[in-house]
Write an enzyme that holds these catalytic residues in place. Structure first.
Site, PDB file in Angstrom:
ATOM      1  N   ASP A   1      -4.659  11.441  -6.600  1.00  0.00           N
ATOM      2  CA  ASP A   1      -3.580  10.686  -5.967  1.00  0.00           C
ATOM      3  C   ASP A   1      -4.261   9.599  -5.136  1.00  0.00           C
ATOM      4  O   ASP A   1      -4.847   9.883  -4.096  1.00  0.00           O
ATOM      5  CB  ASP A   1      -2.764  11.652  -5.096  1.00  0.00           C
ATOM      6  CG  ASP A   1      -1.750  10.937  -4.204  1.00  0.00           C
ATOM      7  OD1 ASP A   1      -1.563   9.721  -4.372  1.00  0.00           O
ATOM      8  OD2 ASP A   1      -1.151  11.612  -3.345  1.00  0.00           O
TER       9      ASP A   1
ATOM     10  N   LYS B   1      -4.159  -0.597  -1.241  1.00  0.00           N
ATOM     11  CA  LYS B   1      -3.289  -0.398  -2.403  1.00  0.00           C
ATOM     12  C   LYS B   1      -2.211  -1.483  -2.489  1.00  0.00           C
ATOM     13  O   LYS B   1      -1.755  -1.843  -3.565  1.00  0.00           O
ATOM     14  CB  LYS B   1      -2.651   0.987  -2.279  1.00  0.00           C
ATOM     15  CG  LYS B   1      -1.887   1.463  -3.487  1.00  0.00           C
ATOM     16  CD  LYS B   1      -1.614   2.943  -3.325  1.00  0.00           C
ATOM     17  CE  LYS B   1      -0.593   3.459  -4.292  1.00  0.00           C
ATOM     18  NZ  LYS B   1      -0.340   4.891  -4.062  1.00  0.00           N
TER      19      LYS B   1
ATOM     20  N   GLU C   1       3.828   8.545  -9.521  1.00  0.00           N
ATOM     21  CA  GLU C   1       3.738   9.600  -8.511  1.00  0.00           C
ATOM     22  C   GLU C   1       4.932  10.566  -8.559  1.00  0.00           C
ATOM     23  O   GLU C   1       4.727  11.787  -8.534  1.00  0.00           O
ATOM     24  CB  GLU C   1       3.607   8.968  -7.121  1.00  0.00           C
ATOM     25  CG  GLU C   1       2.224   8.348  -6.929  1.00  0.00           C
ATOM     26  CD  GLU C   1       2.183   7.287  -5.851  1.00  0.00           C
ATOM     27  OE1 GLU C   1       3.178   7.109  -5.129  1.00  0.00           O
ATOM     28  OE2 GLU C   1       1.140   6.615  -5.724  1.00  0.00           O
TER      29      GLU C   1
ATOM     30  N   ASP D   1      10.200  10.120  -2.470  1.00  0.00           N
ATOM     31  CA  ASP D   1       8.792  10.052  -2.070  1.00  0.00           C
ATOM     32  C   ASP D   1       8.604   8.977  -1.003  1.00  0.00           C
ATOM     33  O   ASP D   1       8.596   7.783  -1.305  1.00  0.00           O
ATOM     34  CB  ASP D   1       7.944   9.749  -3.323  1.00  0.00           C
ATOM     35  CG  ASP D   1       6.449   9.658  -3.009  1.00  0.00           C
ATOM     36  OD1 ASP D   1       6.085   9.606  -1.815  1.00  0.00           O
ATOM     37  OD2 ASP D   1       5.658   9.625  -3.957  1.00  0.00           O
TER      38      ASP D   1
END
Ligand code: AMP
Length: 623
Positions: free
Chosen positions: A21, A84, A184, A206
């Site tokens: 992850d 990211k 994800e 999420d």
């Protein structure tokens, strides 16, 4: 807690691949062990997570993880976080983020972002590869030193093609063999093993440190299918921290100047204090927001109640619910039709978030697994399946945004609709619009808006080598293929003669394969290519063809054109000829676009003529 019963075919004890992850705030790895996925932790460590933070010292190796995060206050200019957010992006995409970054970021001539430190430059791919290396290294050491290089890596559902490609490149730079890139939320659904419930719909909510994703999945006989995805790439725990940062900085308003308040060290310290206070508020009804900067003589304490915090962040929570509404609407569902709700991401520990999600869907969400680990666990499940662990589980994903081509006039022809199950492919037909046109320009776009200029351009390419034919006769089939990783390949083929042309789609903000190779070979530098010059040369050639075709065809239909259209073509031709003498790519592009626009009525008339000729002498039944 229900891990997945997966009908394990291969119960091999030593894992063959790991799940990673790669998070905005933290990253971690998991493997399949003794019949279930487990997060890899160093002996005695409470968690296996590595902060996605990199410190770049003036000399010596980059430091990644907890030690790097400690440098955030001491040396903010060279401590890189939230990288990211920059993956596969251009400067225009990340303007909002840049103000929050104490480190400088620039864009090179190729549209690739570069983080500057000590006179050196680093791409987001390189920096992410350092995080991946660290996670991989820790994982291998914690498992006793065995080398596992195959990996499944997760990305937010909203990552577009270029961002997925950048992630893949980062993994390659880290020496990993990427088996698959998965969303994800999809990984989370695997970790929860909700395939055990015979049939149903699942919402995966999420909320991590920097991104929010909501996915609506269906499960039928052990098969997961993603029905829709939605979210916000700029909404996460960081924003909740920012709300508290405002509270503590208000206290300093009177004492400090604007420059002092903007000091990166102060900002960073305030963020860390805010995050600590936020965490405490998840467990207690009140907490202190305590900012200490001994060097600046700052020591501020502010008591915050959970009630006050919840009121402050209500707009953020509402934004997540708005996205939930959109995702449900895309899936054609009402909230009550969802049978399971899964919470993922550290920010779902906040009681205010749990309560809002429970109220929205009208059911208690799953919180049995550690929300920080659930994505890595799911990636490990997928890695296990891909290494032959189980073939029973079929995983389907969807394209997060529509993919299409810019058509004449700047509109978008959607080729693959948003939320199409991947892998998928679709083909769209195109033709030439002037006689003997030997090239066609394609602009591949991603997005939901009607105009190409409002969508994101993923790349442009030109199909040349079309045989000279009357306008409208060439048949060019453009095929879009999205593979199981969500990566897009576009190919074009001229059908009337069977001639094919190979096309390379270059992601606008991504690295080329060659660039990645060079980076691998040549450490952290690579040569710049003069893209502008190449672009200008191509445009000069193209303009020449267009000018010739226009001048040749104009006399045939000049009488049928209205005077205004004729004047427009004359003006556009004059500018095209003048521009063709220059090497100014911008001017050439504008002249080309203007000529294309002006010749639209001409093309329409020519196509009419071709059709009339084709029909001449035929009876209606022949047609
Ligand atoms: P992730 O990206 O999933 O690792 O999520 C990290 C985010 O979760 C950060 O913004 C953290 O501040 C937040 N987080 C972690 N633990 C808690 C907690 N106990 N209460 C509130 N937020 C938390």
């Amino acid at each position: 807690m229900g891990y997945i019963e997966l009908n394990v075919l291969n119960n091999n004890e030593s894992p063959l691949a790991m799940g990673i992850d790669l998070g905005t705030t933290n990253s971690l790895a998991a493997v399949w062990k003794e019949g279930r996925p487990v997060v890899i932790k160093p002996d005695g460590a409470p968690s296996g997570s590595v902060p996605s933070v990199i410190h770049l010292p003036e000399r010596g190796e980059a430091v990644v993880g907890h030690k790097a995060r400690e440098q955030a206050i001491v040396d903010p200019r060279h401590t890189i976080f939230s990288i990211k957010r920059l993956m596969g992006r251009g400067l225009a995409d990340v303007q909002a983020d840049l103000t929050a970054f104490p480190f400088p970021v620039e864009e090179d001539a190729n549209g690739v972002l570069r983080v500057q430190a000590h006179g050196r430059e680093y791409t987001p791919e390189q920096l992410s590869s350092l995080i991946l290396m660290r996670v991989h290294d820790l994982a291998c050491r914690s498992m006793g030193g065995g080398e596992i290089t195959r990996a499944v890596i997760t990305v937010p559902a909203y990552f577009d093609d270029t961002q997925r490609q950048a992630t893949r490149d980062a993994a390659r730079l880290a020496g990993l063999d990427v088996m698959r890139i998965i969303n994800e939320p999809t990984a989370a659904s695997l970790a929860y093993g909700l395939d055990q419930s015979a049939t149903g719909k699942i919402a995966v909510y999420d909320l991590g440190g920097g991104t929010f994703d909501i996915s609506i999945l269906s499960i039928e006989e052990g098969v997961f299918r993603v029905l829709s995805t939605n979210g916000d790439t700029h909404l996460g725990g960081d924003d909740f921290d920012a709300a508290l940062v405002q509270l503590v900085l208000e206290r300093l308003d009177q004492r400090l100047s604007r420059e002092e308040l903007a000091d990166p060290a102060l900002q960073r310290a305030a963020r860390l204090a805010a995050e600590k206070c936020k965490h405490e508020l998840s467990a207690k009804p009140e907490a202190d927001l305590h900012l200490v900067l001994p060097d600046s003589g700052i020591n501020v304490r502010r008591n915050v109640t959970r009630e006050e915090f919840e009121a402050l962040v209500q707009p953020l929570v509402q934004r997540t619910l708005d996205a939930c509404r959109r995702a449900l609407s895309d899936a054609g569902l009402e909230p009550r039709e969802v049978s399971e709700v899964v919470l993922v991401g550290g920010s779902t520990r906040m009681p205010v978030v749990r309560k809002a999600v429970e109220d929205f869907f009208g059911r208690l969400p799953h919180t049995e697994l550690n929300p920080d680990e659930v994505v890595a666990l799911g990636a490990a499940v997928q890695a296990h399946i891909l290494t032959g662990g189980s073939r029973d589980l079929l995983l389907m994903d969807v394209t997060p945004l529509s993919l299409g081509l810019e058509t004449m006039g700047g509109a978008v022809a959607k080729v693959i609709a948003r939320n199409s199950t991947i892998p998928c492919q679709a083909t769209e037909g195109f033709t030439t619009y002037v006689d003997n046109q030997t090239g066609l320009d394609f602009n591949i776009v991603q997005g939901e808006r009607e105009l190409a200029s409002d969508c994101r351009s993923l790349g442009r390419f030109k199909l040349s080598g079309i045989p000279p034919l009357p306008a409208g006769m060439a048949r060019v089939a453009v095929r879009f293929h999205v593979d199981a990783d969500g990566l897009l390949k576009v190919t074009a083929r001229e059908e009337s003669t069977g001639a094919t042309a190979s096309i390379t789609v270059q992601p606008k903000h991504g690295l080329t394969d060659e660039q990645v190779e060079t980076m691998l070979a040549d450490s952290l530098t690579y040569a710049r290519e003069d893209f502008e010059a190449g672009r200008a040369a191509g445009l000069v050639t193209e303009l020449g063809t267009m000018i010739r075709a226009t001048e040749r065809n104009l006399p045939h239909v000049a009488d049928d054109l209205d005077p205004e259209a004729r004047a427009d073509i004359r003006d556009a031709l004059a500018e095209a000829k003048a521009a063709a003498e220059t090497h100014d790519a911008k001017r050439l592009q504008a002249a080309r676009d203007a000529l294309e626009q002006a010749t639209l009525p001409l093309a329409a008339l020519l196509m009419d003529q071709v059709a009339k000729k084709a029909l001449a002498g035929k009876s209606l039944t022949d047609v």
